[in-house]
Design an enzyme around this catalytic site. Structure first.
Site, PDB file in Angstrom:
ATOM      1  N   SER A 152       0.837  -1.198   0.000  1.00  0.00           N
ATOM      2  CA  SER A 152       0.000   0.000   0.000  1.00  0.00           C
ATOM      3  C   SER A 152       0.879   1.259   0.000  1.00  0.00           C
ATOM      4  CB  SER A 152      -0.961  -0.044   1.194  1.00  0.00           C
ATOM      5  OG  SER A 152      -1.995   0.902   1.047  1.00  0.00           O
ATOM      6  N   ASP A 229     -10.068  -5.587  -3.457  1.00  0.00           N
ATOM      7  CA  ASP A 229      -9.485  -4.533  -2.632  1.00  0.00           C
ATOM      8  C   ASP A 229     -10.356  -3.278  -2.752  1.00  0.00           C
ATOM      9  OD1 ASP A 229      -7.902  -2.409  -1.660  1.00  0.00           O
ATOM     10  OD2 ASP A 229      -6.053  -3.408  -2.251  1.00  0.00           O
ATOM     11  N   HIS A 263      -7.267  -6.139   0.708  1.00  0.00           N
ATOM     12  CA  HIS A 263      -6.100  -5.293   0.990  1.00  0.00           C
ATOM     13  C   HIS A 263      -5.339  -5.745   2.241  1.00  0.00           C
ATOM     14  CE1 HIS A 263      -4.075  -1.467  -0.002  1.00  0.00           C
ATOM     15  NE2 HIS A 263      -3.989  -1.211   1.282  1.00  0.00           N
TER      16      HIS A 263
END
Length: 284
Positions: A152, A229, A263
């Site tokens: 991320s 995600d 995620h």
């Protein structure tokens, strides 16, 4: 031999024949105490080993990767050292540093801030690329070869560190990276706060922009992205922009959209073995 004046060991746990340790130190770049995790495989007791750096995402500390990724098993098999720093300075007593989860504490974005309020402490780019590697080199059995990966915000960090420093990292990979931060809400908020309003400055920390002017040794980028995600769907990650830029620049990128994954660290734990294997092969 650990330099006891430089580092303080906070924990040590035997795992897969090696040791997962956490250290703290006073950072010269960040002007505060910082923690980082180090996994030392059994091989490091008799020989110097390559290093893989892991950069975590928003709200994380060094503990998220250490406790949730399950990466030590694969690093033990391949004989690589894993280093996982924190994601920002902490307790710097800057007004507003704890007001939101996506800016300030836990959200350093791996840039060197230029705005007056933040520029003394928020220097995560220099911490990751200069201070931390020097600490590792001086205190651990590292052989000088290194790769970098992240998730991320940390995926963004890994990509820009590799692209801004040709030849420093043998390979780079990312999970769900923020690929084009100048074009997404997270990046625009962080860059405005840390770097000011000059968007030309922002481009120096945007992987999609950096690919366009990269002229160093060949980089073979691996990116895993979960199809479910929520941040992909919200337009925060923008991997298609990076893939298109790589294609135009003839830069190799293996972009794997993984069906059904989100995620989280469940996603990371599923595929982290692939990433470590890729880096270990490149680091031979």
């Amino acid at each position: 031999m650990i330099k006891k004046m430089a580092l303080t060991q906070k924990s040590a746990n035997k795992i897969f024949g090696g040791w997962q340790k956490v250290f703290s130190h006073k950072s010269a770049e960040l002007k505060c105490a910082m923690n980082f995790g180090v996994f030392l495989p059994a091989q490091s007791e008799t020989e110097k080993c390559p290093v893989i750096y892991w950069l975590s995402g928003l709200t994380c500390t060094e503990q998220n990767f250490v406790t949730k990724a399950g990466a030590q098993r694969y690093a033990a098999e391949k004989g690589v050292i894993l280093v996982a720093p924190d994601t920002s300075p902490r307790e710097c007593n800057i007004e507003g540093e704890d007001e939101s989860w996506d800016f300030g504490t836990g959200a350093g974005f791996y840039v060197d801030a230029t705005e007056e309020k933040w520029k003394e402490n928020y220097r995560m780019y220099s911490y990751v690329t200069k201070e931390l590697p020097q600490l590792i080199s001086e205190n651990f059995p590292a052989n000088g070869k290194q790769s970098i990966m992240g998730h991320s915000m940390g995926g963004h960090g890994a990509l820009i560190c590799a692209l801004k420093n040709p030849g420093m990292y043998t390979s780079v990979s990312a999970f769900s990276p923020i690929c084009n931060p100048t074009q997404c809400p997270w990046g625009q908020k962080a860059f405005t706060g840390y770097l000011g309003s000059d968007r030309a400055t922002w481009q120096g920390y945007d992987a999609t922009e950096l690919v366009k002017s990269y002229s160093g040794p060949a980089l073979d980028i691996l990116i895993d992205q979960g199809s479910e995600d929520g941040f992909l769907k919200d337009g925060q990650l923008l991997p298609d922009n990076l893939v298109a830029a790589c294609a135009k620049a003839s830069m190799a990128v293996d972009y794997r959209l993984q069906p059904g994954y989100d995620h989280s660290y469940y996603f990371i734990a599923t595929f982290v073995g692939d990433h470590i294997a890729k880096h270990a092969e490149a680091l031979k």
